[in-house]
Design a protein around this motif. Sequence first.
Motif, PDB file in Angstrom:
ATOM      1  N   ASP A   6       0.816  -1.218   0.000  1.00  0.00           N
ATOM      2  CA  ASP A   6       0.000   0.000   0.000  1.00  0.00           C
ATOM      3  C   ASP A   6       0.846   1.263   0.000  1.00  0.00           C
ATOM      4  O   ASP A   6       0.534   2.230  -0.700  1.00  0.00           O
ATOM      5  N   ASP A   7       1.897   1.285   0.818  1.00  0.00           N
ATOM      6  CA  ASP A   7       2.684   2.507   0.993  1.00  0.00           C
ATOM      7  C   ASP A   7       4.167   2.332   0.722  1.00  0.00           C
ATOM      8  O   ASP A   7       4.942   3.262   0.948  1.00  0.00           O
ATOM      9  N   ILE A   8       4.583   1.169   0.219  1.00  0.00           N
ATOM     10  CA  ILE A   8       6.004   0.904   0.117  1.00  0.00           C
ATOM     11  C   ILE A   8       6.695   1.818  -0.896  1.00  0.00           C
ATOM     12  O   ILE A   8       7.916   2.030  -0.816  1.00  0.00           O
ATOM     13  N   ARG A   9       5.941   2.384  -1.819  1.00  0.00           N
ATOM     14  CA  ARG A   9       6.519   3.289  -2.811  1.00  0.00           C
ATOM     15  C   ARG A   9       6.185   4.756  -2.536  1.00  0.00           C
ATOM     16  O   ARG A   9       6.350   5.618  -3.398  1.00  0.00           O
ATOM     17  N   ALA A  10       5.735   5.027  -1.321  1.00  0.00           N
ATOM     18  CA  ALA A  10       5.453   6.413  -0.949  1.00  0.00           C
ATOM     19  C   ALA A  10       6.744   7.236  -0.959  1.00  0.00           C
ATOM     20  O   ALA A  10       7.832   6.724  -0.707  1.00  0.00           O
ATOM     21  N   ALA A  11       6.598   8.511  -1.249  1.00  0.00           N
ATOM     22  CA  ALA A  11       7.768   9.393  -1.325  1.00  0.00           C
ATOM     23  C   ALA A  11       8.162   9.877   0.063  1.00  0.00           C
ATOM     24  O   ALA A  11       8.201  11.073   0.350  1.00  0.00           O
ATOM     25  N   HIS A  12       8.451   8.918   0.933  1.00  0.00           N
ATOM     26  CA  HIS A  12       8.874   9.228   2.289  1.00  0.00           C
ATOM     27  C   HIS A  12      10.395   9.089   2.355  1.00  0.00           C
ATOM     28  O   HIS A  12      10.950   8.091   1.885  1.00  0.00           O
ATOM     29  N   PRO A  13      11.086  10.055   2.932  1.00  0.00           N
ATOM     30  CA  PRO A  13      12.559  10.003   2.946  1.00  0.00           C
ATOM     31  C   PRO A  13      13.122   8.709   3.508  1.00  0.00           C
ATOM     32  O   PRO A  13      14.132   8.196   3.004  1.00  0.00           O
ATOM     33  N   GLN A  14      12.488   8.166   4.545  1.00  0.00           N
ATOM     34  CA  GLN A  14      12.984   6.925   5.142  1.00  0.00           C
ATOM     35  C   GLN A  14      12.844   5.738   4.196  1.00  0.00           C
ATOM     36  O   GLN A  14      13.702   4.849   4.157  1.00  0.00           O
ATOM     37  N   LEU A  15      11.779   5.697   3.413  1.00  0.00           N
ATOM     38  CA  LEU A  15      11.597   4.615   2.445  1.00  0.00           C
ATOM     39  C   LEU A  15      12.563   4.757   1.274  1.00  0.00           C
ATOM     40  O   LEU A  15      13.053   3.761   0.735  1.00  0.00           O
ATOM     41  N   ILE A  16      12.843   5.980   0.884  1.00  0.00           N
ATOM     42  CA  ILE A  16      13.780   6.220  -0.213  1.00  0.00           C
ATOM     43  C   ILE A  16      15.180   5.782   0.192  1.00  0.00           C
ATOM     44  O   ILE A  16      15.886   5.113  -0.572  1.00  0.00           O
ATOM     45  N   THR A  17      15.594   6.129   1.399  1.00  0.00           N
ATOM     46  CA  THR A  17      16.931   5.771   1.877  1.00  0.00           C
ATOM     47  C   THR A  17      17.111   4.256   1.944  1.00  0.00           C
ATOM     48  O   THR A  17      18.138   3.718   1.521  1.00  0.00           O
ATOM     49  N   ALA A  18      16.114   3.561   2.474  1.00  0.00           N
ATOM     50  CA  ALA A  18      16.225   2.109   2.684  1.00  0.00           C
ATOM     51  C   ALA A  18      15.755   1.287   1.491  1.00  0.00           C
ATOM     52  O   ALA A  18      15.843   0.057   1.527  1.00  0.00           O
ATOM     53  N   LYS A  19      15.218   1.961   0.449  1.00  0.00           N
ATOM     54  CA  LYS A  19      14.656   1.274  -0.722  1.00  0.00           C
ATOM     55  C   LYS A  19      13.458   0.405  -0.346  1.00  0.00           C
ATOM     56  O   LYS A  19      13.184  -0.616  -0.967  1.00  0.00           O
ATOM     57  N   GLY A  20      12.740   0.821   0.687  1.00  0.00           N
ATOM     58  CA  GLY A  20      11.596   0.073   1.189  1.00  0.00           C
ATOM     59  C   GLY A  20      11.627   0.085   2.700  1.00  0.00           C
ATOM     60  O   GLY A  20      12.238   0.965   3.316  1.00  0.00           O
ATOM     61  N   PHE A  21      10.987  -0.890   3.306  1.00  0.00           N
ATOM     62  CA  PHE A  21      11.004  -0.998   4.766  1.00  0.00           C
ATOM     63  C   PHE A  21      12.239  -1.789   5.209  1.00  0.00           C
ATOM     64  O   PHE A  21      12.465  -2.914   4.768  1.00  0.00           O
ATOM     65  N   ASP A  22      13.033  -1.196   6.083  1.00  0.00           N
ATOM     66  CA  ASP A  22      14.167  -1.865   6.692  1.00  0.00           C
ATOM     67  C   ASP A  22      14.464  -1.122   7.995  1.00  0.00           C
ATOM     68  O   ASP A  22      15.514  -0.497   8.158  1.00  0.00           O
ATOM     69  N   HIS A  23      13.501  -1.206   8.920  1.00  0.00           N
ATOM     70  CA  HIS A  23      13.529  -0.387  10.123  1.00  0.00           C
ATOM     71  C   HIS A  23      13.118  -1.206  11.344  1.00  0.00           C
ATOM     72  O   HIS A  23      12.466  -2.242  11.231  1.00  0.00           O
ATOM     73  N   ASN A  24      13.468  -0.668  12.489  1.00  0.00           N
ATOM     74  CA  ASN A  24      13.081  -1.238  13.765  1.00  0.00           C
ATOM     75  C   ASN A  24      11.803  -0.575  14.258  1.00  0.00           C
ATOM     76  O   ASN A  24      11.746   0.656  14.372  1.00  0.00           O
ATOM     77  N   TRP A  25      10.788  -1.374  14.536  1.00  0.00           N
ATOM     78  CA  TRP A  25       9.551  -0.879  15.141  1.00  0.00           C
ATOM     79  C   TRP A  25       9.647  -1.041  16.660  1.00  0.00           C
ATOM     80  O   TRP A  25      10.079  -2.103  17.154  1.00  0.00           O
ATOM     81  N   VAL A  26       9.253  -0.030  17.395  1.00  0.00           N
ATOM     82  CA  VAL A  26       9.261  -0.039  18.851  1.00  0.00           C
ATOM     83  C   VAL A  26       7.919  -0.615  19.300  1.00  0.00           C
ATOM     84  O   VAL A  26       6.870   0.027  19.148  1.00  0.00           O
ATOM     85  N   LEU A  27       7.924  -1.815  19.823  1.00  0.00           N
ATOM     86  CA  LEU A  27       6.672  -2.502  20.153  1.00  0.00           C
ATOM     87  C   LEU A  27       5.991  -1.830  21.337  1.00  0.00           C
ATOM     88  O   LEU A  27       6.635  -1.504  22.340  1.00  0.00           O
ATOM     89  N   ASP A  28       4.681  -1.636  21.234  1.00  0.00           N
ATOM     90  CA  ASP A  28       3.926  -0.963  22.295  1.00  0.00           C
ATOM     91  C   ASP A  28       4.042  -1.686  23.625  1.00  0.00           C
ATOM     92  O   ASP A  28       4.007  -1.064  24.685  1.00  0.00           O
ATOM     93  N   LYS A  29       4.174  -2.995  23.595  1.00  0.00           N
ATOM     94  CA  LYS A  29       4.229  -3.786  24.828  1.00  0.00           C
ATOM     95  C   LYS A  29       5.545  -3.596  25.580  1.00  0.00           C
ATOM     96  O   LYS A  29       5.635  -3.886  26.769  1.00  0.00           O
ATOM     97  N   GLY A  30       6.614  -3.142  24.889  1.00  0.00           N
ATOM     98  CA  GLY A  30       7.922  -3.026  25.492  1.00  0.00           C
ATOM     99  C   GLY A  30       8.540  -4.387  25.764  1.00  0.00           C
ATOM    100  O   GLY A  30       8.102  -5.417  25.233  1.00  0.00           O
ATOM    101  N   SER A  31       9.575  -4.418  26.603  1.00  0.00           N
ATOM    102  CA  SER A  31      10.157  -5.686  27.038  1.00  0.00           C
ATOM    103  C   SER A  31       9.216  -6.334  28.047  1.00  0.00           C
ATOM    104  O   SER A  31       8.724  -5.666  28.962  1.00  0.00           O
ATOM    105  N   THR A  32       8.973  -7.620  27.884  1.00  0.00           N
ATOM    106  CA  THR A  32       8.020  -8.313  28.750  1.00  0.00           C
ATOM    107  C   THR A  32       8.654  -9.581  29.295  1.00  0.00           C
ATOM    108  O   THR A  32       9.624 -10.104  28.742  1.00  0.00           O
ATOM    109  N   SER A  33       8.106 -10.098  30.375  1.00  0.00           N
ATOM    110  CA  SER A  33       8.666 -11.282  31.023  1.00  0.00           C
ATOM    111  C   SER A  33       8.346 -12.563  30.256  1.00  0.00           C
ATOM    112  O   SER A  33       8.999 -13.591  30.468  1.00  0.00           O
ATOM    113  N   SER A  34       7.359 -12.520  29.388  1.00  0.00           N
ATOM    114  CA  SER A  34       6.997 -13.666  28.562  1.00  0.00           C
ATOM    115  C   SER A  34       6.529 -13.155  27.207  1.00  0.00           C
ATOM    116  O   SER A  34       6.212 -11.966  27.052  1.00  0.00           O
ATOM    117  N   PRO A  35       6.467 -14.017  26.200  1.00  0.00           N
ATOM    118  CA  PRO A  35       6.099 -13.563  24.858  1.00  0.00           C
ATOM    119  C   PRO A  35       4.673 -13.009  24.783  1.00  0.00           C
ATOM    120  O   PRO A  35       3.734 -13.592  25.336  1.00  0.00           O
TER     121      PRO A  35
END
Length: 383
Positions: A266-295
Amino acid sequence: MDTSRRTVLAAAAAGVAATTVISGTAHAASGKQPVKELFGKLADGTKIYRWSLQNGGTRLKVLSYGGIVQSLELPDRHGRYANVSLGYDNIEAYVAGTTFFGATIGRYGNRIAKGQFTLDGTKYQLSVNDGVNSLHGGAKGFNTRVWDVEGFTSGSDVGLHLYYTSVDGEMGYPGTLRVKVTFTLTARGDWRIDYEATTDKATVVNLTNHTYYNLAGEGSGSIEGHELTLAASRYTPTDSGLIPTGELAKVAGTPFDFRRGKEIGDDIRAAHPQLITAKGFDHNWVLDKGSTSSPVHFATLRDPGSGRTLKIATDQPGVQFYSGNFLDGTLTGPSGRTYRQGDGLCLETQHFPDSPNQPSFPSTVLRPGQTYRTTTVHSFSAS
């Protein structure tokens, strides 16, 4: 196979019974015993084995070279199996390859800026293999090492214990690190990975798995039609070398917002600077749950065509979503088809890239007397 949606957390929390270790060269293919076979030899004559696991409708094949997932076979909504992981059918291609197909990654997954970090006042220079940066442990990371492997059965589970000792100074990292990675297939067909490590000197550790998924089947074409949901409200933008800037940016209003689920294309070819630099998605997402004691469940990936669905749970604070940007049509998989840009994707559970140089990021330091432990669970269904 039961194709209903499986409960990831229940599988992750399941207890482990006494294990039966299987160390012979071959075992009966019936039942759930691991099966070991010769896959090939390295240039120095070292034998590389392939271990096959089957349980709950999931079939997994793992190499002693690099702890590599060579094949992951799943049924579609009609019960038809396909290998949904990218890879090769020979050891020579894995040795020559630079894509980390299916590999166990260490000592540090992802990038460390300029291959340098300072710990307890001492500056360390690592192996540099990604421009000026160190990627996935350096030029000879865990993905290139020969692991000791033992098969086991445990109650209704079947699996493998993989062992590797990384000596002090290997690829520039301090401390002798003793690593154990356990792959388990449960009776439900879930694939669980448990990582453990200890050290005799303060060091940094960030282990992960680098399987490339295409739920339609490897060699079947683009993953842009796959639907992805990520429970992450922020991500870590990068500089031109794909090193995090230190910012935890909001995904709202950007192509990086997968909270409600959408097709990857849907958005992989959007003209977003981060997508242009990485040629697509190649990023770390910060999970809302954070570090947890179990999966905790954080990601759902679905291929509408086959009906195959992957759900992932982890105790880690981040995930690297990589959309196969650097596949260029020069590599050929077991299907005999070439892999082009976007023909596979990775969801690498992890601590954040470059954490040793980013004091605001969760720490990846491991000290003597401590045990590094982390778990990721993959659950599969089809509908």
